[in-house]
Design a protein around this motif. Structure first.
Motif, PDB file in Angstrom:
ATOM      1  N   GLU B 221       0.841  -1.195   0.000  1.00  0.00           N
ATOM      2  CA  GLU B 221       0.000   0.000   0.000  1.00  0.00           C
ATOM      3  C   GLU B 221       0.882   1.253   0.000  1.00  0.00           C
ATOM      4  O   GLU B 221       2.044   1.200   0.418  1.00  0.00           O
ATOM      5  N   ASP B 222       0.303   2.362  -0.408  1.00  0.00           N
ATOM      6  CA  ASP B 222       0.999   3.640  -0.247  1.00  0.00           C
ATOM      7  C   ASP B 222       0.660   4.160   1.150  1.00  0.00           C
ATOM      8  O   ASP B 222      -0.279   4.931   1.342  1.00  0.00           O
ATOM      9  N   ALA B 223       1.436   3.692   2.117  1.00  0.00           N
ATOM     10  CA  ALA B 223       1.122   3.955   3.525  1.00  0.00           C
ATOM     11  C   ALA B 223       1.118   5.453   3.834  1.00  0.00           C
ATOM     12  O   ALA B 223       0.289   5.950   4.590  1.00  0.00           O
ATOM     13  N   GLU B 224       2.077   6.133   3.239  1.00  0.00           N
ATOM     14  CA  GLU B 224       2.207   7.557   3.490  1.00  0.00           C
ATOM     15  C   GLU B 224       0.942   8.293   3.051  1.00  0.00           C
ATOM     16  O   GLU B 224       0.434   9.174   3.747  1.00  0.00           O
ATOM     17  N   GLN B 225       0.467   7.892   1.881  1.00  0.00           N
ATOM     18  CA  GLN B 225      -0.709   8.548   1.337  1.00  0.00           C
ATOM     19  C   GLN B 225      -1.952   8.236   2.194  1.00  0.00           C
ATOM     20  O   GLN B 225      -2.768   9.112   2.449  1.00  0.00           O
ATOM     21  N   LEU B 226      -2.059   6.999   2.641  1.00  0.00           N
ATOM     22  CA  LEU B 226      -3.215   6.629   3.470  1.00  0.00           C
ATOM     23  C   LEU B 226      -3.205   7.391   4.796  1.00  0.00           C
ATOM     24  O   LEU B 226      -4.241   7.888   5.244  1.00  0.00           O
ATOM     25  N   ALA B 227      -2.024   7.493   5.409  1.00  0.00           N
ATOM     26  CA  ALA B 227      -1.940   8.208   6.687  1.00  0.00           C
ATOM     27  C   ALA B 227      -2.272   9.679   6.492  1.00  0.00           C
ATOM     28  O   ALA B 227      -3.046  10.269   7.259  1.00  0.00           O
ATOM     29  N   ALA B 228      -1.698  10.260   5.454  1.00  0.00           N
ATOM     30  CA  ALA B 228      -1.932  11.689   5.200  1.00  0.00           C
ATOM     31  C   ALA B 228      -3.409  11.929   4.901  1.00  0.00           C
ATOM     32  O   ALA B 228      -4.015  12.881   5.409  1.00  0.00           O
ATOM     33  N   ALA B 229      -3.989  11.051   4.102  1.00  0.00           N
ATOM     34  CA  ALA B 229      -5.395  11.229   3.738  1.00  0.00           C
ATOM     35  C   ALA B 229      -6.283  11.114   4.976  1.00  0.00           C
ATOM     36  O   ALA B 229      -7.248  11.859   5.142  1.00  0.00           O
ATOM     37  N   ALA B 230      -5.933  10.193   5.874  1.00  0.00           N
ATOM     38  CA  ALA B 230      -6.727  10.019   7.098  1.00  0.00           C
ATOM     39  C   ALA B 230      -6.710  11.301   7.917  1.00  0.00           C
ATOM     40  O   ALA B 230      -7.735  11.748   8.428  1.00  0.00           O
ATOM     41  N   LYS B 231      -5.526  11.885   8.030  1.00  0.00           N
ATOM     42  CA  LYS B 231      -5.414  13.081   8.865  1.00  0.00           C
ATOM     43  C   LYS B 231      -6.061  14.288   8.199  1.00  0.00           C
ATOM     44  O   LYS B 231      -6.686  15.110   8.854  1.00  0.00           O
ATOM     45  N   GLN B 232      -5.925  14.379   6.871  1.00  0.00           N
ATOM     46  CA  GLN B 232      -6.534  15.513   6.172  1.00  0.00           C
ATOM     47  C   GLN B 232      -8.040  15.365   6.100  1.00  0.00           C
ATOM     48  O   GLN B 232      -8.769  16.358   6.197  1.00  0.00           O
ATOM     49  N   ALA B 233      -8.496  14.128   5.925  1.00  0.00           N
ATOM     50  CA  ALA B 233      -9.941  13.927   5.829  1.00  0.00           C
ATOM     51  C   ALA B 233     -10.606  14.440   7.083  1.00  0.00           C
ATOM     52  O   ALA B 233     -11.659  15.064   7.045  1.00  0.00           O
ATOM     53  N   CYS B 234      -9.937  14.212   8.203  1.00  0.00           N
ATOM     54  CA  CYS B 234     -10.539  14.608   9.464  1.00  0.00           C
ATOM     55  C   CYS B 234     -10.432  16.103   9.695  1.00  0.00           C
ATOM     56  O   CYS B 234     -11.190  16.682  10.455  1.00  0.00           O
ATOM     57  N   ALA B 235      -9.466  16.716   9.023  1.00  0.00           N
ATOM     58  CA  ALA B 235      -9.294  18.156   9.188  1.00  0.00           C
ATOM     59  C   ALA B 235     -10.372  18.932   8.446  1.00  0.00           C
ATOM     60  O   ALA B 235     -10.475  20.141   8.583  1.00  0.00           O
ATOM     61  N   ARG B 236     -11.158  18.245   7.625  1.00  0.00           N
ATOM     62  CA  ARG B 236     -12.260  18.923   6.935  1.00  0.00           C
ATOM     63  C   ARG B 236     -13.193  19.536   7.960  1.00  0.00           C
ATOM     64  O   ARG B 236     -13.378  18.993   9.040  1.00  0.00           O
TER      65      ARG B 236
END
Lengths: 553, 546, 132
Positions: B221-236
């Motif tokens: 998996e692209d772990a970096e992308q998944l982690a970043a997306a998780a944190k940004q998704a929540c920042a919405r």
């Protein structure tokens, strides 16, 4: 333990040893065509700098860990009367059996017809545990006593939910192991504590007050953590069942009653076993363990999946009167086994009311081999004899301590006799001599014995909980009693001696407050210590200094 | 008297006298009410001597077809790696095998220091600053991590990638139902976690976001992308955020990481900083043996890394015991479950180790504990740190590169067979998923029947060229294939039937194939020809029936 | 470790917590744990200060102090809102043992109901309680 120069050497971790370029591993050669690394794995998914693991040769590794091992006290070298832990002899036969390639190298997803021997062991263990507990249905899945407790509470909860009842409270006596309340919280339920009566059993009035239709279950150990068999158990069961709740048996103390009394017959609905206590799985310095549960008919539908089941071979239509191994797959198709059997074993997944899984695969199979071997070694009479001797040994040790005058400073906390263990209180010793139970325990190390459990149960002031087990000889019990008597004499003559103990161990008393205040839970590596900085970003990833990073000293 | 007790009749007599009783019977009669005592004996067979027990269990063990007798490509969580002999030699020493949990540190320095070294190794592998002394296994480690996340931020929603092992998902659901959380599963696209669905699923009520690396289907998996997306998704700003905004946030991150490479991870971790009331705790279930090569969780802005430890020094053991490892960012120090060894000094100022931060644990904090776990899997963790020391700093990378190359090759080789295709196109490291255009169970049975005699499959057993004194050369001893030592009747176990394990309809025809350093190019070739022959026969039979 | 003591100028909660009224007019007080409490607990190894702004309710826990083998709830002797915390204790809590009534203070609170103090014990009454 003698405290030899080797044992007393300054601690150096494997990460601080070795030298650049040293190695033990020779990688198998690349035997497939070389491919552009970027094509195998894009750069951005790759690690720039490998983890900073040790660079050591095989002889260095062996010497390091063998020397480390000599800084341990272990059951094979001395008496280990740790209360509530059942430190009985671990037969070496069991290690040999667990290591057979048919066990140790058997993949958990091997097709069931190619793992019939393993399933037969599991099925046999399920049946034996059912018989010992007096409860007919067994799941081997839980990995430890605490895991078995969680399974027990979750199946109780599922039982009530299935009946449309939303119950939230779990009763635990104040003598309970800390795992009981912690498990209740993890299961999303609420702990209600029960008081202890003057005999060390459950306070029935308190139980009557707190038993209600909100109660999921009562978690109980019998004999309890004081080593006392609660004679009111049937009345307790009646009260608990009267409000529709279940009765849960913490099997930590099963070693007292194997073949003598059965939790199922006492009215318990659920039992967990500690295969690492009563059934000889070595403790390994803190795991692995194993915590199967047995339950009554009404709880059975909720057991974790899978269960091992057995069917007569003829049902399969694959031949009557037995077949060769690989049953159901035709005559000698594998030609691998010679054992004729009448049954075929399988894993049952089709249990719609099951609480589900609690871990991967089927449980700690390696521990099942050992427990099964133990049960087959002892048989019905041997198991009963083991419990009888465990109780005899405990009472003899108690009597010897009394005889040597130890009761003055270390009286028995409750009762006169005990089951497989007993709890002494060091309160008089602390009051009269300003010597704590901890000091006595540390001094025991200088006498070559492992101390009993200290400061548990919480109910007893300055508690000292002694469980000798059945595998110890009378001479060992005598030696231990004499050691305690001798230490009590020292305590009267020179209490300071005890407060500074131990003196002969690889290290002396350790500063636990420092460890908790400034936690260093990760070591430095040699390269780091020698200032061979790793290039970013691997180095960066170590994060800023602080608790995990490096010691201040 | 059984062989594991030592009392003679005269011992027993003397001991009873000391107690003041006449019989052992009396000892029980005085404590257990008569009617609660078992009448008669347990319905169990009589005991047996050591040799008899050995023969009985050895016969049962011989009925199991293990990885020494069958060329096997089974994986899916447990792997047939080569474990060096020193692991068993050291772990079977009485001093490590038979002590209890190190309650008396003065006489447990061996176990405690080994725990400390193990924690250090896990920190190095994961690039995270703290680790505990291990938990039961991989799937339960994920459940413990989710519980820790809930204690940390109080939020009950768990977003979990469908790329997690099915046993992990099932275990997580069992635990989550207990502690009152809901598990929301995010689907895969082309074998990897669907980034858009992942971002969409994560909301301000999400307490934990969990994925596997590599995932159950073998995809890296692209772990970096998944982690970043998780944190940004929540920042919405709120749950009302549109799909478009999350998608663009995610793609923005992905281009940033592509441009700045490694440094983006630390930049991201500097920015985000999980705290109460902020993003979800990002949890990765990682395969430890891949971490010499794959970017580690600590460099991907992952908060908690857990996983199955079996590949590190573990036996297959039909599924256990193994261990689960648990590493995290600094801020979780006092919420981590399980035992932790820490460094300190003794009265004389000498370095030593103790169990520390025990106030987190059940025996002190009781119902408020960070978990109910009492013990670690100390012996398995010891095996792991020995295995890792043996591999060493370079070896873990070399081994990873070998696995990567062989796995890649094996996928290509098998996909060249008519009727076999890759289930996804993601990079793979030690395992991969195929799709067969035939009934997987039927194909597997044929492969394992030993009835196939594929042409060329036995090339390796023709006997290696000899060197002086009858010793085969290293090159030929390594062999092209290990197959000759397996029982021919056991055939080849080609891997795991995906549908049978996951129950997912879209996994129909799926086969999961694991490659370890014990599976050579020759073994892969034997698998290929066996699989090809099996597929041919299945099709021929189908044609014949038609 | 400090000597056993029970300062006269403090008010005491029976759960071994103290309050000092710093400013009668503003209704501001300082809270901490007593000598007896820290002695029973042993060497304090960890204290996580609560957040400034959080609300305290009399007789309920607002923080925890940890020794090596025990955790104790800290009970609010009076109700109010935290206006300052002793953040130095987060790095090194040893002042709780060494100077429980001085450097080892835990929080400063703006009291919401100053009349609650009537329910607390004075030094004599608290000493009496300990003697029992």
């Amino acid at each position: 333990m003698s405290g030899s120069p080797q044992q007393r050497e300054e601690a150096v971790t494997i990460f601080e040893k070795g030298a650049e370029g040293r190695r033990a591993f020779a990688c198998p050669p690349l035997d497939v065509p070389a491919v552009d690394p970027e094509q195998l794995l894009p750069h951005r998914l790759r690690r720039a700098q490998g983890p900073d693991l040790p660079e050591v040769s095989e002889p260095e590794i062996v010497r390091h860990y063998v020397r480390l091992s000599k800084r341990n006290f272990d059951l094979d070298s001395g008496f280990y009367p740790l209360g509530s832990c059942t430190m009985k002899h671990n037969p070496r036969l069991h290690e040999r059996l667990a290591a057979l390639s048919g066990n140790a190298r058997l993949h958990p997803l091997q097709d069931t017809e190619l793992a019939q021997g393993a399933l037969a062991v599991m099925w046999g263990l399920q049946r034996a545990l059912a018989e010992i507990s007096g409860l007919p249905h067994v799941s081997l899945q839980p990995s430890a006593g605490s895991h078995g407790e969680l399974a027990g509470v979750l199946v109780s909860r599922a039982y009530h939910e299935d009946r449309g009842e939303d119950r939230r409270k779990v009763l635990t006596p104040d003598t309970a192991h800390g795992t009981n309340p912690a498990t209740v919280s993890m299961a999303g339920l609420e702990v209600v504590k029960l008081a202890t009566d003057e005999h060390g059993g459950v306070d029935l009035d308190d139980l009557r007050r707190k038993a209600s239709e909100e109660v999921v279950c009562l978690m109980l150990t019998n004999p309890n953590t004081l080593g006392i068999f609660d004679r009111n158990i049937e009345e307790i069961a009646e009260i608990v069942h009267g409000v529709g709740a279940t009765l849960y048996y913490d099997g930590a103390n099963l070693n007292a009653i194997m073949g003598i009394s059965r939790p199922g017959d006492m009215g318990f609905d659920i039992v967990h076993f500690n295969l690492h206590k009563s059934f000889t799985q070595p403790h390994g310095g803190g795991g692995p363990g194993s915590g199967p549960i047995a339950v009554s008919d009404r709880i059975a539908p909720y057991l974790p999946i899978p269960l091992v089941v057995r069917r007569p071979l003829s049902e399969d239509g694959s031949g009557a009167g037995g077949a060769r191994d690989g049953a159901g797959r035709g005559e000698g198709e594998n030609g691998l086994g010679e054992v004729w059997r009448e049954h075929v074993y399988d894993l049952d997944w089709d249990r719609p009311k099951s609480i589900g899984r609690l871990r991967g695969f089927h449980g700690n199979y390696g521990t099942f081999v050992r427990a099964y071997a133990y049960i087959r070694s002892l048989g019905a009479d041997g198991l009963r004899n083991a419990s009888e001797v465990a109780v005899l040994n405990a009472n003899y040790l108690l009597a010897r301590l009394r005889e040597l005058g130890a009761a003055e400073m270390l009286p028995l906390a409750y009762g006169q006799l005990c089951m497989h263990e007993f709890v002494l209180s060091g309160a008089p010793m602390k009051r009269e001599l300003q010597v704590k139970t901890l000091d006595l325990a540390k001094r025991l190390l200088d006498y070559g014995h492992h101390p009993p459990t200290v400061y548990f149960p919480l109910l007893v002031e300055e508690a000292l909980m002694v469980e000798p087990t059945e595998t110890e000889s009378r001479e060992t019990l005598d030696a231990f009693a004499e050691a305690i008597a001798s230490i009590l004499t020292e305590a009267k003559e020179d209490p300071e001696l005890l407060r500074g103990a131990p003196y002969t161990t690889p290290v002396r008393r350790l500063d636990e407050a420092l460890a908790a205040k400034r936690p260093v839970i990760r070591g430095e590596t040699r390269r780091k210590r020698e200032g061979q900085e790793l290039e970013a970003p691997a180095d960066e990833a170590r994060g800023p200094g602080g608790a995990g990073a490096r010691g201040a000293r | 008297m059984s062989r594991y007790t030592s009392l003679t009749a005269s011992d027993e007599q003397a001991m009873l006298e000391a107690i003041g009783l006449r019989s052992v019977e009396e000892l029980f009669a005085r404590q257990i009410p008569e009617h609660l005592r078992l009448r008669g004996r347990l319905q169990l067979p009589d005991g047996m001597g050591e040799q008899e027990v050995y023969e009985h269990l050895a016969a049962l063990a011989a009925e199991n077809v293990c990885s020494e007798r069958q060329l096997s490509f089974l994986g899916a969580g447990f792997y047939d790696h080569y474990v060096p002999a020193i692991v068993e030699a050291i772990c079977e020493r009485s001093e490590f095998l038979t002590p209890y949990t190190p309650y008396q540190p003065e006489v447990s320095q061996g176990t405690l220091q080994a725990m400390f070294e193990y924690q250090t190794a896990i920190c190095e592998l994961t690039a995270l600053p703290i680790a505990n002394a291990s938990v039961y296994d991989g799937p339960s480690a994920v459940a413990f991590a989710a519980y820790m996340a809930k204690l940390h931020n109080g939020r009950g929603e768990i977003v979990a990638s469908a790329g997690l092992h099915p046993h992990t998902l099932q275990t997580l659901r069992t635990y989550a139902h207990g502690f009152g959380s809901e598990v929301i599963e995010v689907p895969l696209t082309d074998g990897a976690t669907d980034l858009h669905a992942w971002s969409e699923a994560i909301r301000q009520s999400t307490g934990a976001a969990i994925f596997a690396q590599p995932n159950f289907y073998g995809a890296v998996e692209d772990a970096e992308q998944l982690a970043a997306a998780a944190k940004q998704a929540c920042a919405r700003p709120s749950a009302a955020a549109s799909g478009q905004s999350s998608a663009s946030a995610a793609s923005g991150q992905s281009s940033a990481s592509a441009a700045s490479g490694q440094s983006s991870a630390s930049a991201a971790s500097g920015r985000s900083g999980v705290g109460r009331g902020e993003g979800p705790v990002v949890i990765a279930q990682v395969d430890p043996i891949t971490l010499g090569v794959l970017k580690p969780p600590g460099q991907c802005d992952v908060d908690v890394a857990v996983g199955e430890g079996q590949p590190l020094g573990g036996r297959l053991d039909f599924g256990g015991p193994s261990f689960g490892f648990f590493a995290a960012r600094e801020e979780f120090l006092r919420r981590m479950p399980g035992r932790i060894a820490g460094e300190t000094v003794d009265l004389d100022g000498r370095r030593g180790f103790v169990l520390t931060l025990q106030t987190r644990e059940q025996h002190i904090r009781r119902e408020k504990a960070t978990s109910n776990i009492c013990t670690a899997q100390a012996l398995n963790a010891l095996a792991a740190v020995i295995h890792l020391s043996w591999l060493g700093r370079r070896g873990i990378v070399e081994l990873g590169e070998l696995l990567l190359a062989r796995t890649h090759y094996a996928r290509e080789r098998l996909c060249a067979i008519d009727g076999v295709s890759a289930l996804h196109s993601q990079p793979v490291m030690r395992e991969f998923a195929l799709r067969l255009d035939a009934d997987v169970e039927q194909v597997r049975r044929l492969c394992m029947s030993g009835a196939l005699e594929p042409a060329g499959a036995n090339a390796a057993s023709d006997g290696p060229p000899r060197t002086a004194e009858g010793l085969s050369s290293a090159e030929s001893a390594r062999g092209v294939s290990a197959a000759p030592r397996f029982h021919r009747q056991a055939g080849v176990n080609p891997g795991v039937d995906l549908r049978a394990l996951t129950g997912r309809a879209q996994d129909e025809g799926g086969l999961l194939v694991a490659i370890t350093e014990r599976r050579t190019a020759g073994d892969i070739e034997l698998l290929a020809v066996t699989l090809e022959a099996a597929l041919r026969r299945v099709k021929a039979e189908a044609v014949a029936r038609a | 470790m400090a000597e056993a003591s029970c300062p006269k100028d403090l008010l005491y909660h029976p759960d071994h917590d103290w309050a000092r009224i710093d400013d009668e007019q503003q209704g501001v007080a300082t809270f901490g744990i007593t000598w007896f409490a820290q002695d029973a607990l042993g060497e304090v190894v960890f204290f996580e200060p609560p957040e400034v702004g959080s609300t305290l309710k009399k007789d309920t826990p607002y923080a925890e102090v940890e020794s090596v083998k025990a955790v104790a709830d800290v009970i609010a002797p009076l109700s109010g809102q935290i206006i300052e915390v002793n953040s130095e204790l987060g790095d090194d809590p040893s002042a709780i043992n060494e100077d429980p009534y001085g450097q080892g203070w835990l929080v400063k609170v703006r009291l919401s109901d100053p009349s609650e103090r009537e329910q607390l014990l004075d030094a004599d009454a608290y000493s009496q309680l300990l003697a029992e």
